[in-house]
Design an enzyme around this catalytic site. Structure first.
Site, short mmCIF file in Angstrom:
data_model
loop_
_atom_site.label_atom_id
_atom_site.label_comp_id
_atom_site.label_asym_id
_atom_site.label_seq_id
_atom_site.Cartn_x
_atom_site.Cartn_y
_atom_site.Cartn_z
N ASN A 163 0.79 -1.24 0.00
CA ASN A 163 0.00 0.00 0.00
C ASN A 163 0.82 1.28 0.00
O ASN A 163 0.31 2.34 -0.39
CB ASN A 163 -1.01 0.00 1.15
CG ASN A 163 -0.36 0.02 2.51
OD1 ASN A 163 0.72 -0.54 2.69
ND2 ASN A 163 -1.00 0.65 3.46
N GLU A 261 4.51 -3.79 12.13
CA GLU A 261 3.41 -2.82 11.99
C GLU A 261 2.30 -3.54 11.26
O GLU A 261 2.50 -4.00 10.14
CB GLU A 261 3.85 -1.58 11.20
CG GLU A 261 4.82 -0.68 11.93
CD GLU A 261 4.27 -0.11 13.23
OE1 GLU A 261 3.03 -0.07 13.40
OE2 GLU A 261 5.09 0.28 14.07
N CYS A 295 -3.22 1.55 6.69
CA CYS A 295 -3.45 0.98 8.02
C CYS A 295 -3.95 2.04 8.99
O CYS A 295 -4.52 1.72 10.03
CB CYS A 295 -2.20 0.28 8.54
SG CYS A 295 -0.72 1.25 8.36
N GLU A 472 8.71 3.10 14.73
CA GLU A 472 9.40 3.43 13.49
C GLU A 472 9.47 4.95 13.35
O GLU A 472 8.76 5.68 14.02
CB GLU A 472 8.61 2.88 12.29
CG GLU A 472 8.48 1.38 12.33
CD GLU A 472 8.22 0.81 10.96
OE1 GLU A 472 9.19 0.65 10.20
OE2 GLU A 472 7.06 0.54 10.64
#
Ligand code: ADP
Length: 491
Positions: A163, A261, A295, A472
């Site tokens: 994505n 993630e 997400c 991150e």
């Protein structure tokens, strides 16, 4: 496995062919995978080498061999490579943005924006390579000095989803390289194009051979090597919860450090006192930007009773006016769904939502001049928070509305989820905004802005089933990509 030295690219009958890159050499393997445009499935962007488990093993070995040299490269050398690569990515933002839109289906504006973001990330971490400071602490014993320094973790496997074809690879690879790690990078099968360009750019920017290796192919085939090898010191993954949990189980026996993630079911709370235009805009962008395939998408709209009907009517009107079409056509607000499998998943969740009593506005599949995976944005109204559409991540242009009595109920519904990536609230009340910030169970909280859309110099990540391991991005990326050494020195 056929090898040749780097020449940049090849072609077969006019079709672009891109090899894996292992130890600085082009490795073509036995088979090729076509990269298909989701806006027009007759458009083949190119063919990309399909890596085998043996290729993955060779890539891990190459990264292992290259590690000592890169681990002790000067910060200036690492900074220069990342900065030069960032410059090239930024210079080529139009061209690479077009490639991104063509292979993933984001609009051109979204594609260009993502490429520019990748360039900024590379340059930011170039700067970070020069700021890997340690600490000097007085010992509790006389005549001793204590230093705390950071060293690279080692060989890192980086596994990314489709994505964000260039931003996610950049935000993992850039800090990995900045702090002296070597990398085996496996992009998602659907989007090898931007991944290949990024690796090519970093190679030409001056990375020594073997520091960054690219294996394109099936996660099931090459994944176990990248996550289970004893030569791999860390795995950074973004993707689905199921795969993330599998990776954790595969890596744990070797005590490999893991950063995951995964999904989200992000709530956007809209209170009675919200500015209606802002609320609708924030919901529209958050739920349907990038075709809802983020997400951090606002997939649960939790709306208080006094504004509910006006909000739903205004949002439905804006959705109807949105142009859904070819990602690269001018005037397109939302591109297609990424592929047939994802489209079937979106439609399956809409069918379940109907079965469970929800009313679906939009969500129609339709054809354009070209055959693509087109679905209009869908709003499921009349839902409660126990319904499947509010529990599981759809990962498409699908949002649902939960009507609640007041702020307290909104907060309870927002937090009633196994996920905890991002959350948002639209309100003019400082008290409500402040209370929500402190009591939301998400890793990232947005007030009067969409749940999706983040800065690159600050931490990114969530809680519970959304994330695992250190954050991150930004300066916090150092936590994953370095190990601490404490030294006691007596002069
Ligand atoms: P998505 O729904 O985004 O495709 P996945 O979790 O299936 O989510 O895929 C994310 C990334 O993980 C992709 O690069 C995919 O190839 C990879 N992957 C899939 N299965 C495995 C596995 N068993 N081990 C390692 N990586 C995997």
């Amino acid at each position: 496995m056929a090898q040749s030295s780097r020449s940049g690219s090849g072609s077969a009958g006019g079709l672009i062919r891109r090899p894996n890159i292992i130890g600085g050499a082009e490795v073509t393997g036995g088979s090729w995978t076509p990269n298909i445009n989701p806006s027009d499935t007759s458009d083949v962007i190119g063919e990309y080498a399909h890596a085998s488990a043996a290729d993955a093993g060779a890539a891990v070995a190459a990264a292992h061999e290259a590690f000592p040299r890169w681990a002790f490269a000067t910060p200036q050398e690492r900074a220069d490579v990342l900065d030069r690569a960032g410059d090239e990515v930024l210079r080529r933002a139009d061209e690479l943005g077009d490639l991104l839109a063509r292979e993933e289906g984001k609009t051109l504006a979204e594609g260009r924006g993502e490429v520019a973001r990748a360039g900024q990330i590379l340059k930011f971490h170039g700067g970070q390579a020069l700021r890997n400071h340690g600490e000097v602490v007085d010992s509790i014993r006389p005549g001793l000095e204590v230093t705390i320094t950071r060293e690279p973790l080692g060989v890192v496997s980086i596994i990314t989803p489709w994505n964000f074809p260039i931003a996610i690879p950049a935000w993992k690879i850039a800090p990995a390289l900045a702090y002296g790690n070597t990398v085996v990078f496996k992009p998602a099968e659907l989007v090898p194009g931007c991944a290949w360009e990024l690796v090519d750019i970093l190679g030409r920017a001056g990375l020594p051979d073997g520091v960054l290796n690219l294996v394109m192919g099936s996660g099931r085939e090459v994944g176990p090597v990248l996550t289970g090898s004893t030569q791999v010191d860390g795995v950074s993954f973004t993707g689905s919860v199921l795969t993330g949990e599998h990776i954790l189980a595969t890596a744990a026996p070797q005590r490999t450090r893991v950063q995951l993630e995964m999904g989200g079911k992000n709530p956007l709370v809209v209170l009675d006192d919200a500015d209606l235009d802002i609320a609708v805009d924030v919901a529209l962008q958050g739920a349907f930007g990038s075709t809802g395939q983020r997400c951090t998408a606002s997939s649960r709209l939790v709306v208080t009773r006094g504004i509910h009907d006006r909000f739903v009517a205004a949002l439905a009107e804006r959705m109807r006016a949105w142009q859904v079409g070819d990602a690269r056509a001018s005037g397109t607000d939302m591109g297609p769904v990424v592929d047939a499998t994802q489209l079937a998943q979106d439609e399956r969740y809409l069918a379940i939502a109907r079965d469970e009593g929800g009313q679906v506005l939009g969500g129609e599949r339709f054809e354009r001049q070209t055959s693509g995976h087109y679905l209009s944005p869908a709003l499921v109204v009349g839902t409660d928070n126990t319904m499947t559409v509010n529990r599981e991540e759809v990962f498409g242009p699908v949002a649902s509305v939960v009507e609640v009595a007041d702020y307290d109920e909104a907060l309870a519904v927002a937090n009633d989820t196994e996920f905890g990536l991002s959350s948002g609230i639209v309100t003019t009340s400082l008290a409500a905004a402040s209370h929500f910030r402190r009591h939301s169970g998400a890793g990232m909280v947005m007030v009067n802005v969409p749940t999706a859309g983040v800065d690159y110099h600050v931490p990114f990540g969530g809680r519970r089933a959304s994330s695992y391991g250190p954050r991150e991005q930004g300066t916090y990326a150092r936590e994953f990509y370095t190990v601490v050494k404490t030294t006691y020195l007596k002069a």
